[in-house]
Enzyme design. Structure first.
Site, PDB file in Angstrom:
ATOM      1  N   ASP A  34       0.808  -1.184  -0.044  1.00  0.00           N
ATOM      2  CA  ASP A  34      -0.093  -0.100  -0.069  1.00  0.00           C
ATOM      3  C   ASP A  34       0.625   0.858  -0.415  1.00  0.00           C
ATOM      4  O   ASP A  34       0.346   2.242   0.067  1.00  0.00           O
ATOM      5  CB  ASP A  34      -0.956  -0.043   1.117  1.00  0.00           C
ATOM      6  N   LYS A 119     -20.930  -5.779 -30.531  1.00  0.00           N
ATOM      7  CA  LYS A 119     -20.873  -6.377 -28.543  1.00  0.00           C
ATOM      8  C   LYS A 119     -20.934  -5.294 -28.007  1.00  0.00           C
ATOM      9  O   LYS A 119     -19.595  -4.469 -28.240  1.00  0.00           O
ATOM     10  CB  LYS A 119     -19.025  -6.636 -29.697  1.00  0.00           C
TER      11      LYS A 119
END
Length: 676
Positions: A34, A119
């Protein structure tokens, strides 16, 4: 540092941030701590504040600002949500149609109707209805299992919670695409990188109240499984979807013929910028459901559908360097390191050069100005070189004759099929003795289609290799978790999760295990064929003798090339050591045929001659669906030789010599309770 250099440095950081962001938010598998992630974000924000001209829609100041939950339950799809094969031009479509015609043994090409459906570039979802009520909603996940996102899907107004129409199936899995229309995205674009990321992040929120605030839409287009549905084709199914309360794509069409498919593709590609939502191609499906069932599925995609992508996005860049990457089978792939460019919304800094022959053919050099193309999910590649901009001091690129990793000589194999040398140059080692090959083989071992160990991605493999925690596949099952817990970015919880993921995968199917070994020429389909033939792991481990390996030639689809690769694998002492250790650590499940009580159970068949109205591929598929077994040589293990028109006389005579029963097509179909 001048403005241009600053921009390059900034884009490199953005590219790195995007990759970490994907692992952190979309995959929930951080590959850095992090602290490192936050420092990278801070660097980008500081650069933007100091130099106002530095801007990117992929900046952390504009991307998603919350972390999705890791707590969604994973549920297996009853019918896998497979990806589709891709077509990029008319030739690809012709090949697709030709395969259908050959498989079904059709004479008139104009009998094939297609449902052509735009699509949408969104997120696939599966909706399970029982007795008309929405009981479960799943994400696509890895195609085999998805996450339970029911509560979030229920917030989408386009999704009916209850359907009371009389013809609605008793049980059905409705599938479709979750997306955000472009105008709606403009209102929330400060929070997300792009519409697809917005849809993805919203669906994976633990708090469905957050999802409800996002203007998500849903368009339905197919089903996974159903009970008591009396609909004959895809276009009728789409009409019924509307009657049941679902939205469908307004640009769906029924089309016959490749030329008409191409015309529709051209027309829609010209209109795509005017549409309310992003589309990246058109999906063509064989319209008739009976034909779809006959065609069935290949290893990881249906034979009856294909996605025709729109034209590739391209951009101009400069080659800064050419590096050689080494794959798990020893293939040396040249990769161009280019100045970062934005191609179709993605920052690209690498482009494949494919192989040595391609570099020679295009005369690609370091320092060249090149056109880089990216189409759909295809890896970006260098299309052409602008020779007018070539630097005077440029030098031809010399492909290495020794492996950059282990120093072994590099070779080009002779291809028995083409009767030519392969274009690909390989490290002669091909084993764990070469560091780069070893790393790539371990990455393959833990990959999605092999052991699929959650949280054990490519970066983890590289980190554990550098720390000497993993050198061979069996090391994964003997990890020093106490040592890992002390590493930066790891803690008790993350180590416990990794340990659980590894323990969970000690139980594996034989076909996945064979595929995980990374034997050259043994992909998913061949691994499946070998597993079905051998049935047990002990039979596989006993293959080390040459005679045992030769017996695999009885498998239809396994030829000389595959046999040679398997022999080479079993001749390697390190591979034998790996197998021995894995056998001790794993529970490898025996093969159980899905239709174990099929009409052809325990019977072996071979085909010779031309069948009437059915292709050889479909005949083989029917035999396997009914628990029969196909072999490719006439031998004493053969029960039935199916003789069509103009059979091979040698096979007929050999079968007679060994008193093998010879039957015609009508007799075989009667065995299946089918009329000839």
């Amino acid at each position: 540092m001048n403005d241009k250099d600053l921009e390059i440095e900034y884009l490199k950081k953005i590219d790195l941030f995007q990759r970490h962001n994907k692992h952190y938010y979309d995959k929930n598998k951080p590959i850095v701590s992090d602290q490192e992630f936050d420092l990278l974000k801070k660097d980008i924000i500081d650069l933007e504040r100091k130099y106002k001209f530095l801007k990117s829609e992929y900046s952390p100041t504009k991307s998603i600002g919350f972390k999705p939950s890791k707590n969604f339950q994973k549920i297996k799809h009853k019918v896998p949500m497979l990806s589709l094969g891709n077509a990029f031009n008319e030739e690809d479509l012709k090949n697709f149609e030709k395969k259908i015609i050959n498989f079904l043994s059709l004479k008139d090409v104009n009998t094939i109707e297609y449902s052509a459906e735009p699509k949408i570039d969104g997120i696939s979802a599966s909706l399970i209805y029982i007795d008309g009520k929405l009981t479960k909603g799943l994400s696509r996940g890895d195609g085999n299992e998805g996450e339970d996102i029911t509560q979030n899907l229920k917030t989408i107004k386009d999704i009916p919670l209850e359907i009371t129409k009389s013809n609605f199936p008793k049980e059905i899995d409705i599938r479709g695409e979750v997306f955000i229309e472009n105008n709606d995205f403009k209102k929330i674009k400060d929070k997300f990188a792009n519409p697809r990321n917005a849809a993805s992040g919203s669906l994976r929120q633990k708090n469905s109240l957050i999802t409800a605030k996002i203007p998500l839409k849903f368009i339905a287009y197919t089903y996974g499984y159903e009970k008591k549905m009396n609909i004959k084709n895809q276009t009728s199914f789409l009409e019924n979807l509307k009657l049941w309360g679902f939205k469908t794509n307004p640009f769906n069409k029924k089309i016959i013929g490749v030329k008409n498919l191409m015309l529709n593709h051209k027309e829609l590609e010209e209109k795509r910028k005017e549409l309310a939502f992003d589309i990246d191609g058109i999906v063509y499906k064989v319209n008739d459901f009976d034909l779809q069932k006959r065609l069935g599925f290949a290893a990881n995609a249906p034979r009856w559908a294909i996605a025709h992508k729109f034209s590739a996005n391209s951009s101009i860049s400069e080659i800064m360097n050419i590096e050689i990457q080494i794959g798990r089978t020893g293939a040396l792939t040249p990769v161009a390191k280019i100045k970062p460019v934005n191609i179709g919304g993605v920052i690209v800094s690498n482009a494949t050069l494919h192989n040595e022959d391609e570099i020679v053919r295009k005369d690609i050099r370091v320092g060249d100005t090149v056109t880089v193309e990216r189409a759909g999910d295809v890896i970006p590649h260098v299309v052409s070189v602008d020779l007018k901009k070539r630097k005077q001091n440029s030098k031809k690129f010399i492909f290495p004759l020794k492996c950059p990793s282990c120093g072994s000589k590099t070779i080009k194999d002779y291809n028995e099929t083409t009767k030519r040398q392969d274009a690909v140059r390989r490290c002669a080692s091909e084993g764990f003795e070469c560091e780069k090959i070893a790393i790539e083989r371990i990455k393959h071992f833990v990959s999605k289609d092999a052991f699929n160990i959650d949280g054990f991605g490519k970066k983890i493999v590289e980190n554990f290799w550098n720390l000497k925690l993993v050198r061979l596949p069996q090391d994964i099952f003997k990890l020093n978790y106490n040592k890992i817990e002390e590493l930066e970015g790891w803690g008790k919880l993350s180590v416990a999760n990794l340990r659980f993921s590894i323990e969970e995968k000690k139980n594996i199917s034989l076909e996945r295990f064979i595929y995980s070994l990374g034997i050259r020429h043994i992909g998913q389909e061949n691994a499946k064929l070998i597993a079905r033939h051998l049935k047990t792991a002990s039979n596989f481990f006993r293959l080390s003798g040459e005679k045992n390996i030769e017996s695999l030639s009885n498998i239809d689809g396994i030829g000389i090339t595959q046999i040679q690769s398997i022999k080479k694998f079993f001749l390697n002492k390190t591979n034998l050591k790996v197998l021995s250790e894995l056998e001790k650590n794993l529970l490898i499940k025996d093969v159980i045929l899905i239709n174990n009580n099929g009409l052809l159970k325990n019977k072996t068949f071979m085909l010779t001659g031309k069948l009437n109205g059915i292709s050889r591929a479909e005949a083989k598929s029917l035999i396997e669906q009914n628990s029969g077994k196909i072999i490719s040589n006439v031998n004493k293990k053969l029960d039935y030789l199916i003789a069509g028109d103009k059979p091979t006389l040698k096979k007929i005579n050999t079968a007679k010599e060994w008193n093998i029963k010879i039957i015609n097509q009508t007799e075989w179909l009667k065995m299946l309770n089918k009329s000839g």
